[in-house]
Design a protein around this motif. Sequence first.
Motif, PDB file in Angstrom:
ATOM      1  N   TYR A   1      17.582  87.215   8.039  1.00 13.63           N
ATOM      2  CA  TYR A   1      18.599  86.793   8.998  1.00 13.63           C
ATOM      3  C   TYR A   1      18.645  87.781  10.166  1.00 13.63           C
ATOM      4  CZ  TYR A   1      19.940  84.598   4.598  1.00 13.63           C
ATOM      5  OH  TYR A   1      19.922  83.940   3.403  1.00 13.63           O
ATOM      6  N   ARG A   2      19.224  87.345  11.239  1.00 13.68           N
ATOM      7  CA  ARG A   2      19.330  88.180  12.442  1.00 13.68           C
ATOM      8  C   ARG A   2      20.734  88.766  12.514  1.00 13.68           C
ATOM      9  NH1 ARG A   2      20.607  86.115  17.480  1.00 13.68           N
ATOM     10  NH2 ARG A   2      20.102  84.045  16.678  1.00 13.68           N
ATOM     11  N   ALA A   3      20.818  90.087  12.432  1.00  8.95           N
ATOM     12  CA  ALA A   3      22.116  90.767  12.446  1.00  8.95           C
ATOM     13  C   ALA A   3      22.636  90.888  13.873  1.00  8.95           C
ATOM     14  CB  ALA A   3      21.999  92.143  11.817  1.00  8.95           C
TER      15      ALA A   3
ATOM     16  N   SER B   1      25.097  95.383   3.042  1.00  7.24           N
ATOM     17  CA  SER B   1      25.115  94.235   3.955  1.00  7.24           C
ATOM     18  C   SER B   1      23.919  94.273   4.891  1.00  7.24           C
ATOM     19  CB  SER B   1      26.418  94.228   4.765  1.00  7.24           C
ATOM     20  OG  SER B   1      27.532  94.025   3.921  1.00  7.24           O
ATOM     21  N   ILE B   2      23.549  95.468   5.337  1.00  9.64           N
ATOM     22  CA  ILE B   2      22.359  95.606   6.168  1.00  9.64           C
ATOM     23  C   ILE B   2      21.124  95.172   5.392  1.00  9.64           C
ATOM     24  CG2 ILE B   2      20.907  97.246   7.431  1.00  9.64           C
ATOM     25  CD1 ILE B   2      23.398  98.943   7.905  1.00  9.64           C
TER      26      ILE B   2
ATOM     27  N   CYS C   1      28.010  99.728   9.547  1.00  7.58           N
ATOM     28  CA  CYS C   1      28.032  98.684   8.521  1.00  7.58           C
ATOM     29  C   CYS C   1      27.741  99.236   7.131  1.00  7.58           C
ATOM     30  CB  CYS C   1      26.986  97.628   8.880  1.00  7.58           C
ATOM     31  SG  CYS C   1      27.058  96.134   7.868  1.00  7.58           S
TER      32      CYS C   1
ATOM     33  N   ALA D   1      25.663  92.763  15.828  1.00  6.72           N
ATOM     34  CA  ALA D   1      26.624  93.838  15.598  1.00  6.72           C
ATOM     35  C   ALA D   1      27.972  93.523  16.234  1.00  6.72           C
ATOM     36  CB  ALA D   1      26.080  95.145  16.156  1.00  6.72           C
TER      37      ALA D   1
ATOM     38  N   ASP E   1      29.814  97.076  12.756  1.00 14.19           N
ATOM     39  CA  ASP E   1      28.960  98.180  13.154  1.00 14.19           C
ATOM     40  C   ASP E   1      29.825  99.397  13.459  1.00 14.19           C
ATOM     41  OD1 ASP E   1      26.706  99.605  13.810  1.00 14.19           O
ATOM     42  OD2 ASP E   1      26.519  98.776  15.834  1.00 14.19           O
TER      43      ASP E   1
ATOM     44  N   THR F   1      21.002  91.295   4.733  1.00 14.18           N
ATOM     45  CA  THR F   1      20.669  90.573   5.952  1.00 14.18           C
ATOM     46  C   THR F   1      19.193  90.717   6.297  1.00 14.18           C
ATOM     47  OG1 THR F   1      22.910  90.905   6.783  1.00 14.18           O
ATOM     48  CG2 THR F   1      21.230  90.328   8.402  1.00 14.18           C
ATOM     49  N   ARG F   2      18.675  91.936   6.194  1.00 14.70           N
ATOM     50  CA  ARG F   2      17.274  92.166   6.537  1.00 14.70           C
ATOM     51  C   ARG F   2      16.336  91.474   5.569  1.00 14.70           C
ATOM     52  NH1 ARG F   2      15.682  98.283   7.531  1.00 14.70           N
ATOM     53  NH2 ARG F   2      17.312  97.930   9.097  1.00 14.70           N
TER      54      ARG F   2
ATOM     55  N   LEU G   1      23.615  99.559  13.008  1.00 13.82           N
ATOM     56  CA  LEU G   1      22.794  98.353  13.064  1.00 13.82           C
ATOM     57  C   LEU G   1      21.738  98.454  14.154  1.00 13.82           C
ATOM     58  CD1 LEU G   1      25.427  95.501  12.599  1.00 13.82           C
ATOM     59  CD2 LEU G   1      23.627  96.162  11.022  1.00 13.82           C
TER      60      LEU G   1
ATOM     61  N   LEU H   1      27.835  91.226  11.651  1.00 13.71           N
ATOM     62  CA  LEU H   1      28.125  92.346  10.757  1.00 13.71           C
ATOM     63  C   LEU H   1      28.909  93.416  11.502  1.00 13.71           C
ATOM     64  CD1 LEU H   1      24.653  92.941   9.029  1.00 13.71           C
ATOM     65  CD2 LEU H   1      26.548  91.573   8.176  1.00 13.71           C
TER      66      LEU H   1
END
Length: 449
Positions: A201-203, A192-193, A188, A205, A186, A196-197, A412, A184
């Motif tokens: 999922y694991r963001a 989208s944050i 962001c 940056a 950054d 993903t959360r 992020l 993602l």
Amino acid sequence: MAEQAETAITGGTAAEIADSVRDLIESGILVPGDPLPPVRVLARRLEVNRNTVVAAYGLLARSGAVIGQGRAGTRVAEHTPMAQEGYVATGTLRDVASGTLRDVGTGNPAAELIPDLSTALHAAVGRPVLYGEPVIDRGLEAWARDWIAPDVPSDFQLTVTSGAVDAVERLLAQALTRDDAVALEDPCFLASIQVTRFGGYRAVAVPVDDEGMTVDGLRAALAQGVRAVIGTPRAQNPTGVSLSARRAEALRAVLAEYPYVLVIEDDYYSLLSQRQFHSMVGPDHRRWALVRSVSKFIGPDICLALVASDAETASRLAMRLSPGTTWVSHLLQRTAHALLSDAGTRAAIARAGAHYAARNEAFATRLAQHGIETVAGDGINLWVGLPVFARDVGERLKERGWLVRTGDEFRLDPAAGPSRHLRLTIHELDDSEAEALAVDLAEAVRAGR
């Protein structure tokens, strides 16, 4: 509760230990703020390797159930609301409604610049659509294909979703599993944050500079095994940055080594943009999607986005739609088509884009006159760099009657330190109001120094 949790947690694998902690949270034995046992202590009691407990706590952290605090240990996460576009906290909403505070952080388009829907709605009413019929309105599909074709790398299939966020969420769900990594930008875009959360999922940056997503940042994210990349080719939110032709070419070169990584380009600003479109997707990339929402120019209530993608991604996306909504209302699709295919409406949208750009440029000039240098990018918002911490400036502006968004909400990695940016939505201010905000902002910065 720490002692009780230490004896109640069970399991021999990371997944089993994580599930046990979740059960304790759901049953109320562990509540927000409670500490989990130290890794060493829990590993000894469960007779497992310390790395197994570390992995379990990692699973819980990525799902949002707990939060790691370094030497302070790991605690059950607080249920704090996440920042949303246009959203104002309940207590503050009262102040905005009463006029005590002027909200310049909404991220909303100007209501008066959204086209009148009445004629288009009348044209949208027609024969009812029944189950089993084509899910895309034929008129909208034909128009969208002509619009999108010049900007995609190869033959594509078209899907309609309930807005850009819905598209991104479903695109990730059809390609990823929980704990997969997603690259993602950054700072962001808030949605989208959130996607993903909430998807687990694991963001990862990827920094953004004045030409867009950085090459080194993308390369590092791919080396970490990301399975999807979400980028904004124009009017990146919150920074307003657009991909340059040179940067897009460099990103395509990096991605050429990872043809099966899903690349999602969120071109949400499209018809309003003052910049040329440059794609990071090369002609030989295998998994890609270009998302274009209509929310910023014909209204957020027209919850509709067009998704052009490769055939495999389109097929999987259709499968993600089939168990739920199946299709987006044809009334919305016909309304969108009636507006977008109308020359007068298109001209009005172009004027709206020019208006946002002009207001941001004018405000950046005002700030420069007060000693705050800011480059006006593309988009509805203005990203203002500060020589002091934005949170302090935001509090001082609130005392002066202004409600702003600080860059902290778009970061992020909170460990990166406090932000020195504000994201302002100033296009609805008249000249006197804009000057008042510029003066108050400059004074708040001086007070911070």
